[in-house]
Design an enzyme around this catalytic site. Structure first.
Site, PDB file in Angstrom:
ATOM      1  N   VAL A  77     -70.412 -79.256  23.950  1.00 52.20           N
ATOM      2  CA  VAL A  77     -70.824 -79.163  22.550  1.00 52.20           C
ATOM      3  C   VAL A  77     -69.570 -79.267  21.707  1.00 52.20           C
ATOM      4  O   VAL A  77     -68.475 -78.909  22.133  1.00 52.20           O
ATOM      5  CB  VAL A  77     -71.571 -77.853  22.245  1.00 52.20           C
ATOM      6  N   SER A  78     -69.715 -79.757  20.490  1.00 57.52           N
ATOM      7  CA  SER A  78     -68.540 -80.173  19.735  1.00 57.52           C
ATOM      8  C   SER A  78     -67.867 -79.097  18.910  1.00 57.52           C
ATOM      9  O   SER A  78     -66.700 -79.204  18.611  1.00 57.52           O
ATOM     10  CB  SER A  78     -68.898 -81.350  18.822  1.00 57.52           C
ATOM     11  N   THR A  79     -68.543 -78.046  18.509  1.00 55.08           N
ATOM     12  CA  THR A  79     -67.891 -77.024  17.699  1.00 55.08           C
ATOM     13  C   THR A  79     -68.246 -75.642  18.203  1.00 55.08           C
ATOM     14  O   THR A  79     -69.233 -75.442  18.918  1.00 55.08           O
ATOM     15  CB  THR A  79     -68.312 -77.100  16.210  1.00 55.08           C
ATOM     16  N   GLN A 117     -71.680 -74.547  17.115  1.00 57.37           N
ATOM     17  CA  GLN A 117     -72.742 -75.132  17.932  1.00 57.37           C
ATOM     18  C   GLN A 117     -72.821 -74.449  19.283  1.00 57.37           C
ATOM     19  O   GLN A 117     -73.886 -74.272  19.857  1.00 57.37           O
ATOM     20  CB  GLN A 117     -72.496 -76.636  18.112  1.00 57.37           C
TER      21      GLN A 117
END
Length: 543
Positions: free
Chosen positions: A13-15, A18
Site C-alpha cells: 500500500v502506498s501511504t 492507507q
C-alpha cells in the site's frame, strides 16, 4: 509424482494512512491465497510492504527480501493483485520480471490478464508498465503544480516546524485537507529567545549552549545543534513568510540542487518575530558568512576514528587562538568531541587532544608494528585463534543439520516403499511427503550458507609472511600517496578506532584486518591468488 509448486505473494500500500485503514490489502491477500489454492500452489511466503510508496524498490524491505529469495529460486510463481503493486517505475518493473525470468519464475497479476513468457505477452506487459509509470508521473506533476500554487497564495504545504502547530482548516476543496499554521506559544518563546541572542552578538555555539542548558528542546524533544540554530535564524517563516521550492528535484538531487530563487511570499499565518528583528538577523548572517571557516578534513587524518572517552562520538577538529607575549597570534589545533562541538556542554565535554601530539603518535605506533616481527607474529596468532573459535560452532551446527537431513531422507524413502506396497493411500502419501519435502527444503536453506562459510574457512591458516606483506603494502601505499586526503583514507581503512583516556592521552589504537583491507591494498593474501589463500577473516587488535 507431481512436483510441488511454490508461490510468493507480494502486496503493498502506498501511504501510512492507507496502511492504517487497510486499503483492502488483507482482502487482496485473501483472494491471492485462494488463487494459489485453486491452482495447486503452496504459498512459500507473503511479502507485504505497508505504507510504502512504489516509486522505487529503495526503502521497501519486503520487495528486497522477495528479490533475494527469487535469486535463490525459493518459489516458482510471484503473484500480485495488480502490476503497480510490484513497482510503478517501468524500468524497475521490467528489471524485476527479468530477474524472475532468469530463474524460471512465473510472474502473474491477478487482475490483469497477460503473461511474460511469450513475445506478445512481453509487449503487453511493457505497454502496461509504461502506462503505470505515466500515470504516476502525471499524478506527481499535478501534485507539484498544486503545491506551488498554494505556496504562491501564502498557504502552508504541510510539515511540522518549531514554533507552530499544524491545524486543519476548512476549505472549498473537499477532497484535500487544507492545513494552516497556528502559533504554539510555548515553542514560540524559544524562537524569540534564539533570535534575541543571535541579533545581540551570540554565535550558533553560544546560543545552543544557553538554550540547551535552560532545558529547551526541539520539536522532536532533542537538544539543539548548531545547524538547528542556523536553520531557525535563516527561516523566513518566523517573520510571516512562506518559503517554498528551496531544493528542486529533491528526490533525485538532494542537497546538490539548491534553487537560487525559491518562492518567498507573505503567508497567511501570524509571524513570531517582527520584520525589524528579521532584517537585523539577516544582516548579521551576511556579515558572518561571507567566507565560511571551512575545515579541510584531509589535513587531519584521525577525525572520525578517534573517539570521545565519555560519549564515544567521533572527534573533529577544533581551533583556539592564543596571543603570545610579543603580540603575535598562534592558532592551536585540537581533536575535540564532535557532540560537544555540535551541541555544546549539554551534550558532552570537549576532551581536546592536540593534533601535533596525536598524529605523529599514531603513525609511529603503526610503523613500530610494521617493523617488529614479534608484534606481527602476535597479530597472526590473534587472527588464527579467532578463526578457530568461530569455526567450531559452525561445524557443530552443520553436522546436526546433515544428521537431521539424513533422517528425513530415510523417512521419505520409507514412505515411498509404503506407497509402492499399497500400505498407505496416495492422498496420505502426498500429504506426508509434502511435509517432509518442506522440512528438507528448510534444512537445505540453512545448510547453504554454512557450506559457504565452512568452504572458505577450511583453508590454510594466515601466515606471518602474508600479514607482513599486507602491512608493507600499506606502508608503501601510504608513502606514495600524493595528497593528505589519500593518506587519511588509508588510515581509515586500517584503523577501526582510537580511544583516549580521561587524561586526554591516546589509550589504544584498534587496527582492523579483513578482506576489505586486503582488496583495497590489491592483495589476495600474500602473493598467491588461489582460493586457499583468500580465506575471509576479520580481526581487531589494539596496539
Amino acid at each position: 509424482m507431481t512436483q510441488t509448486k511454490y508461490a510468493a505473494i507480494y502486496a503493498r500500500v502506498s501511504t501510512t494512512e492507507q496502511a492504517d485503514e487497510g486499503y483492502s490489502i488483507d482482502e487482496q491477500i485473501r483472494v491471492l491465497r485462494e488463487y494459489c489454492k485453486r491452482e495447486g500452489y503452496i504459498i512459500f511466503d507473503e511479502y507485504v510492504d505497508r505504507g510504502i510508496s512504489g516509486k522505487s524498490i529503495k526503502g521497501r524491505p519486503a520487495i528486497r527480501q522477495l528479490l533475494q529469495d527469487a535469486d535463490e529460486k525459493k518459489f516458482d510463481l510471484v503473484l500480485v493483485w495488480k502490476m503497480n503493486r510490484l513497482a510503478r517505475n517501468s524500468v524497475d518493473l521490467m528489471n524485476m520480471v527479468e530477474v524472475f525470468n532468469r530463474k524460471n519464475i512465473v510472474f502473474r497479476s491477478y487482475t490483469e490478464n497477460y503473461e511474460t513468457e511469450t513475445p506478445a505477452g512481453k509487449l503487453q506487459f511493457q505497454m502496461l508498465a509504461a502506462i503505470a509509470e505515466y500515470e504516476r508521473n502525471n499524478i506527481a506533476e499535478n501534485v507539484k503544480m498544486g503545491m506551488l500554487a498554494r505556496a504562491k497564495e501564502g498557504k502552508w504545504n504541510g510539515g511540522h516546524v518549531l514554533g507552530y502547530d499544524v491545524v486543519e482548516i476548512e476549505g472549498a476543496n473537499k477532497k484535500r485537507k487544507n492545513t494552516g499554521l497556528v502559533i504554539n506559544e510555548r515553542e514560540a518563546s524559544i524562537i524569540r529567545k534564539i533570535f534575541h541572542l543571535y541579533t545581540t552578538g551570540n554565535g550558533y555555539k553560544s546560543i545552543a549552549n544557553q538554550i540547551n542548558k535552560a532545558g529547551y528542546r526541539t520539536k522532536l524533544g532533542k537538544t539543539f545543534s548548531l545547524n538547528a540554530i542556523k536553520t531557525i535564524v535563516t527561516n523566513p517563516i518566523y517573520a510571516g513568510y512562506i518559503r517554498y521550492n528551496v531544493r528542486r528535484d529533491w528526490n533525485e538531487k538532494r542537497r546538490n540542487h539548491i534553487n537560487p530563487k525559491p518562492i518567498i511570499v507573505k503567508g497567511e499565518h501570524q509571524s513570531i518575530i517582527s520584520e525589524e528583528v528579521w532584517r537585523i538577523a539577516q544582516e548579521v548572517y551576511k556579515t558572518r558568512t561571507c567566507k565560511p571557516n571551512r575545515v579541510h578534513d584531509g589535513e587531519f587524518p584521525l577525525t572520525g576514528i578517534m573517539r570521545c572517552p565519555k560519549c564515544n562520538a567521533g572527534m573533529v577538529i577544533g581551533r583556539t587562538t592564543n596571543k603570545l607575549k610579543d603580540g603575535t597570534k598562534k592558532v592551536l589545533e585540537y581533536y575535540v568531541c564532535g557532540a560537544w562541538k555540535n551541541k555544546g556542554t549539554v551534550a558532552c565535554n570537549s576532551y581536546a587532544v592536540r593534533t601535533d601530539y596525536a598524529d605523529p603518535y599514531v603513525l609511529n605506533k603503526i610503523e613500530e608494528l610494521m617493523i617488529s616481527d614479534k608484534l606481527i607474529q602476535q597479530l597472526v596468532n590473534s587472527i588464527n585463534y579467532k578463526q578457530e573459535s568461530l569455526i567450531a560452532p559452525i561445524q557443530r551446527e552443520y553436522k546436526q543439520y546433515v544428521h537431521d537431513l539424513a533422517i528425513l531422507e530415510k523417512k521419505q524413502s520409507n514412505l515411498l516403499d509404503a506407497y509402492m506396497e499399497e500400505t498407505i493411500s496416495k492422498s496420505v502419501y502426498q500429504m506426508k511427503v509434502r511435509g517432509i519435502e518442506e522440512q528438507i527444503s528448510s534444512l537445505n536453506e540453512l545448510l547453504t550458507p554454512l557450506k559457504g562459510q565452512l568452504g572458505s574457512t577450511v583453508s590454510s591458516k594466515v601466515t606471518f609472511e602474508q600479514i607482513k606483506n599486507v602491512l608493507q603494502n600499506f606502508q608503501k601505499a601510504f608513502q606514495q600517496s600524493l595528497t593528505r586526503e589519500q593518506r587519511k583514507r588509508l588510515l581509515h581503512l586500517l584503523i577501526h578506532q582510537i580511544t583516549i583516556d580521561e587524561e586526554r592521552k591516546i589509550e589504544s589504537i584498534q587496527l582492523k584486518l579483513n578482506n576489505e583491507v586486503l582488496e583495497a591494498l590489491q592483495l589476495g593474501v600474500g602473493e598467491s591468488s588461489s582460493d586457499e589463500s583468500s580465506a575471509p577473516f576479520s580481526v581487531l587488535i589494539a596496539i
